[in-house]
Design a protein around this motif. Structure first.
Motif, PDB file in Angstrom:
ATOM      1  N   ASN A 151      -2.484   9.787 -15.551  1.00 25.83           N
ATOM      2  CA  ASN A 151      -2.817   8.382 -15.686  1.00 25.83           C
ATOM      3  C   ASN A 151      -1.601   7.599 -16.154  1.00 25.83           C
ATOM      4  OD1 ASN A 151      -2.618   8.797 -18.495  1.00 25.83           O
ATOM      5  ND2 ASN A 151      -4.799   9.265 -18.656  1.00 25.83           N
ATOM      6  N   THR A 152      -1.773   6.306 -16.372  1.00 23.62           N
ATOM      7  CA  THR A 152      -0.631   5.447 -16.692  1.00 23.62           C
ATOM      8  C   THR A 152       0.035   5.824 -18.006  1.00 23.62           C
ATOM      9  OG1 THR A 152      -1.749   3.634 -15.540  1.00 23.62           O
ATOM     10  CG2 THR A 152       0.099   3.053 -16.954  1.00 23.62           C
ATOM     11  N   VAL A 153      -0.761   6.092 -19.038  1.00 26.26           N
ATOM     12  CA  VAL A 153      -0.196   6.433 -20.346  1.00 26.26           C
ATOM     13  C   VAL A 153       0.531   7.773 -20.283  1.00 26.26           C
ATOM     14  CG1 VAL A 153      -0.738   6.870 -22.767  1.00 26.26           C
ATOM     15  CG2 VAL A 153      -1.966   5.090 -21.515  1.00 26.26           C
ATOM     16  N   GLU A 154      -0.072   8.737 -19.629  1.00 24.66           N
ATOM     17  CA  GLU A 154       0.569  10.051 -19.496  1.00 24.66           C
ATOM     18  C   GLU A 154       1.872   9.952 -18.709  1.00 24.66           C
ATOM     19  OE1 GLU A 154      -3.504  12.806 -19.524  1.00 24.66           O
ATOM     20  OE2 GLU A 154      -2.512  12.262 -17.637  1.00 24.66           O
ATOM     21  N   GLU A 155       1.909   9.078 -17.699  1.00 19.21           N
ATOM     22  CA  GLU A 155       3.132   8.905 -16.927  1.00 19.21           C
ATOM     23  C   GLU A 155       4.236   8.283 -17.768  1.00 19.21           C
ATOM     24  OE1 GLU A 155       5.516   9.003 -13.385  1.00 19.21           O
ATOM     25  OE2 GLU A 155       3.768  10.087 -14.151  1.00 19.21           O
ATOM     26  N   VAL A 156       3.886   7.317 -18.615  1.00 18.14           N
ATOM     27  CA  VAL A 156       4.881   6.706 -19.502  1.00 18.14           C
ATOM     28  C   VAL A 156       5.460   7.744 -20.460  1.00 18.14           C
ATOM     29  CG1 VAL A 156       5.201   5.038 -21.375  1.00 18.14           C
ATOM     30  CG2 VAL A 156       3.907   4.396 -19.348  1.00 18.14           C
TER      31      VAL A 156
ATOM     32  N   ASN B  80       0.825  -1.210   0.000  1.00 18.53           N
ATOM     33  CA  ASN B  80       0.000   0.000   0.000  1.00 18.53           C
ATOM     34  C   ASN B  80       0.860   1.260   0.000  1.00 18.53           C
ATOM     35  OD1 ASN B  80      -2.234  -1.660   0.082  1.00 18.53           O
ATOM     36  ND2 ASN B  80      -2.556  -1.432   2.281  1.00 18.53           N
ATOM     37  N   VAL B  81       1.934   1.249   0.773  1.00 20.49           N
ATOM     38  CA  VAL B  81       2.825   2.416   0.820  1.00 20.49           C
ATOM     39  C   VAL B  81       3.512   2.616  -0.525  1.00 20.49           C
ATOM     40  CG1 VAL B  81       4.930   3.326   1.876  1.00 20.49           C
ATOM     41  CG2 VAL B  81       3.181   2.270   3.305  1.00 20.49           C
ATOM     42  N   VAL B  82       3.954   1.534  -1.140  1.00 19.41           N
ATOM     43  CA  VAL B  82       4.599   1.630  -2.454  1.00 19.41           C
ATOM     44  C   VAL B  82       3.619   2.186  -3.488  1.00 19.41           C
ATOM     45  CG1 VAL B  82       5.571   0.269  -4.350  1.00 19.41           C
ATOM     46  CG2 VAL B  82       6.281  -0.179  -1.987  1.00 19.41           C
ATOM     47  N   ALA B  83       2.377   1.716  -3.447  1.00 22.85           N
ATOM     48  CA  ALA B  83       1.372   2.218  -4.390  1.00 22.85           C
ATOM     49  C   ALA B  83       1.075   3.695  -4.146  1.00 22.85           C
ATOM     50  CB  ALA B  83       0.090   1.395  -4.267  1.00 22.85           C
ATOM     51  N   LYS B  84       1.055   4.110  -2.889  1.00 18.47           N
ATOM     52  CA  LYS B  84       0.797   5.517  -2.569  1.00 18.47           C
ATOM     53  C   LYS B  84       1.928   6.410  -3.043  1.00 18.47           C
ATOM     54  CE  LYS B  84      -0.343   8.597   1.270  1.00 18.47           C
ATOM     55  NZ  LYS B  84      -0.595   8.702   2.737  1.00 18.47           N
ATOM     56  N   ILE B  85       3.173   5.961  -2.876  1.00 19.32           N
ATOM     57  CA  ILE B  85       4.318   6.740  -3.346  1.00 19.32           C
ATOM     58  C   ILE B  85       4.276   6.887  -4.866  1.00 19.32           C
ATOM     59  CG2 ILE B  85       6.829   6.766  -3.523  1.00 19.32           C
ATOM     60  CD1 ILE B  85       6.957   5.415  -0.809  1.00 19.32           C
ATOM     61  N   LYS B  86       3.886   5.829  -5.553  1.00 21.89           N
ATOM     62  CA  LYS B  86       3.788   5.901  -7.019  1.00 21.89           C
ATOM     63  C   LYS B  86       2.696   6.886  -7.434  1.00 21.89           C
ATOM     64  CE  LYS B  86       5.498   1.237  -8.041  1.00 21.89           C
ATOM     65  NZ  LYS B  86       5.162  -0.092  -8.626  1.00 21.89           N
ATOM     66  N   ARG B  87       1.552   6.872  -6.735  1.00 19.92           N
ATOM     67  CA  ARG B  87       0.475   7.814  -7.072  1.00 19.92           C
ATOM     68  C   ARG B  87       0.922   9.252  -6.844  1.00 19.92           C
ATOM     69  NH1 ARG B  87      -2.770   3.996  -4.326  1.00 19.92           N
ATOM     70  NH2 ARG B  87      -2.761   5.359  -2.488  1.00 19.92           N
ATOM     71  N   ASN B  88       1.659   9.491  -5.774  1.00 19.89           N
ATOM     72  CA  ASN B  88       2.135  10.847  -5.503  1.00 19.89           C
ATOM     73  C   ASN B  88       3.124  11.303  -6.577  1.00 19.89           C
ATOM     74  OD1 ASN B  88       0.585  10.887  -3.166  1.00 19.89           O
ATOM     75  ND2 ASN B  88       2.266  10.257  -1.848  1.00 19.89           N
ATOM     76  N   ARG B  89       3.943  10.396  -7.055  1.00 18.34           N
ATOM     77  CA  ARG B  89       4.889  10.756  -8.102  1.00 18.34           C
ATOM     78  C   ARG B  89       4.181  11.097  -9.414  1.00 18.34           C
ATOM     79  NH1 ARG B  89       9.763   6.254  -7.646  1.00 18.34           N
ATOM     80  NH2 ARG B  89      10.659   6.962  -5.660  1.00 18.34           N
ATOM     81  N   MET B  90       3.077  10.419  -9.683  1.00 15.24           N
ATOM     82  CA  MET B  90       2.368  10.641 -10.939  1.00 15.24           C
ATOM     83  C   MET B  90       1.648  11.980 -10.972  1.00 15.24           C
ATOM     84  SD  MET B  90       0.914   6.759 -11.505  1.00 15.24           S
ATOM     85  CE  MET B  90       0.025   7.134 -13.003  1.00 15.24           C
ATOM     86  N   GLN B  91       1.352  12.574  -9.797  1.00 13.91           N
ATOM     87  CA  GLN B  91       0.746  13.903  -9.709  1.00 13.91           C
ATOM     88  C   GLN B  91      -0.536  14.021 -10.527  1.00 13.91           C
ATOM     89  OE1 GLN B  91       3.799  16.671 -10.806  1.00 13.91           O
ATOM     90  NE2 GLN B  91       5.064  16.245  -9.008  1.00 13.91           N
ATOM     91  N   GLY B  92      -1.380  13.027 -10.435  1.00 11.00           N
ATOM     92  CA  GLY B  92      -2.673  13.067 -11.108  1.00 11.00           C
ATOM     93  C   GLY B  92      -2.656  12.554 -12.535  1.00 11.00           C
TER      94      GLY B  92
END
Length: 287
Positions: free
Chosen positions: A195-200, A181-193
Motif C-alpha cells: 500500500n501507499t504507506v508501505e511503499e513510502v 492509466n499506463v503510468v498508474a499501472k506501472i506504479k502499481r507494478n512497482r509497488m508489488q502489492g
C-alpha cells in the motif's frame, strides 16, 4: 475495405513459402494490423489452445461491431428462462450492429504453423474515419511502454509524454487518459502489492533516508512519520541556527498534517531539513 478483402482471399494462409513457421501470435497480429490499416478492428471471440482427436487448435477473429448487446438479465424458473425487467431502464449506446465479418485461423495438421481462412469477408457498416476511441488504435506499443517507463524515472509529466508521442507520430491516436492509466499501472507494478504507506517506508529505506514513525497503541495504525535525507542531517549540523517550521493541510487522502522544517545557511539559502506527516498538531505530538 476492398483492399482488405482482396488481401484475405479464401484459403490463403500464412504457411506460404516466405514464412512456413508462422505462429498463432504472428497470424493474429497480421490480421489485426491489416484490418486496422483498412479502418476496421478485429477481436478474438474464441480460442482453442489444445489439440484434440477430432479438432485442431484454432482461433476465431470477428469484427468488434459483431454480435448484439443483451438488454435484460435472464433467470431460470421451472427449467425455463425468463427475462427479468429492470425497475429503471438505463439509456445506453452500443457499437454492436451484428457485423458478420469472421476469420478463422487453424493450425496445420502436418506442422505447427497456422493458416488463415475467411468465413465472411463483408462488413455491414461504414469504416471508421478516425482511429480515436478504438481500444486497439489507442493501445501503446512495446517501444512506447518502455519510453513511458523511462520518462517516469525522469519525472516527466504525463502530458509531456503524450506530446512527445504526438510529435513522433502525427497520426498517433493515444489519448491523455491512456497515458495516465499506463503510468498508474506501472506504479502499481512497482509497488508489488504494497500500500501507499508501505511503499513510502520501503523506498525511504532503500535510498538511505532516516525514518522515524509512531503507531497508535490501541489499533497499531500509523499515526506519525518523519523522513530526513542524510545530506540534510549533515547540513543541519553545520548550520543549526535558523529553523522554520510550517504545516500544510489537505495534501493527502489520509487527512494527515504535513509538517516541513526548513533551515537556512550562512549564505541565506534555504534547504529542507525534514518532512513529517502527523495525525494532529497537539503538543504531545511534537514531544
Amino acid at each position: 475495405m476492398d483492399s482488405f478483402e482482396e488481401s484475405l482471399e479464401e484459403n490463403v494462409g500464412f504457411e506460404a513459402d516466405e514464412d512456413p513457421n508462422t505462429s498463432k501470435d504472428e497470424l493474429v497480429h497480421w490480421a489485426k494490423q491489416t484490418a486496422m490499416n483498412a479502418k476496421t478492428y478485429l477481436i478474438i471471440t474464441r480460442y482453442q489452445r489444445l489439440r484434440t482427436v477430432n479438432r485442431r487448435p484454432y482461433v476465431t477473429l470477428a469484427c468488434e461491431r459483431g454480435g448484439s448487446v443483451k438488454k435484460y438479465k435472464k433467470a431460470i424458473v421451472d427449467d425455463e428462462e425468463e427475462e427479468i425487467p429492470r425497475k429503471r431502464q438505463r439509456l445506453y449506446g452500443t457499437k454492436k450492429c451484428g457485423c458478420p465479418f469472421k476469420l478463422k485461423g487453424k493450425q496445420i495438421a502436418t506442422s505447427k504453423s497456422w493458416q488463415l481462412f475467411v468465413h465472411n469477408g463483408r462488413h455491414n457498416h461504414k469504416v471508421a474515419i478516425y482511429n480515436h476511441g478504438h481500444a486497439q488504435a489507442v493501445r501503446l506499443t512495446e517501444e512506447q511502454l518502455q519510453q513511458t517507463e523511462q520518462f517516469m524515472k525522469s519525472h516527466v509529466p504525463p502530458r509531456n509524454i503524450l506530446q512527445f508521442f504526438q510529435e513522433q507520430d502525427v497520426g498517433c491516436a493515444v489519448g491523455a487518459q491512456k497515458i495516465y492509466n499506463v503510468v498508474a499501472k506501472i506504479k502499481r507494478n512497482r509497488m508489488q502489492g504494497r500500500n501507499t504507506v508501505e511503499e513510502v517506508l520501503c523506498l525511504s529505506t532503500q535510498r538511505g533516508y532516516t525514518i522515524f514513525h509512531r503507531n497508535r497503541e490501541e489499533s497499531n495504525v500509523l499515526s506519525d512519520i518523519v523522513i530526513a535525507h542524510p545530506t540534510s542531517i549533515a547540513m543541519i549540523r553545520t548550520w543549526p541556527y535558523v529553523l522554520i517550521m510550517d504545516t500544510t493541510y489537505k495534501t493527502n487522502k489520509y487527512n494527515m498534517t504535513l509538517l516541513e522544517a526548513v533551515e537556512m545557511t550562512s549564505m541565506g539559502k534555504n534547504f529542507t531539513m525534514t518532512t513529517a506527516f502527523m495525525c494532529n498538531e497537539q503538543a504531545t505530538i511534537y514531544g
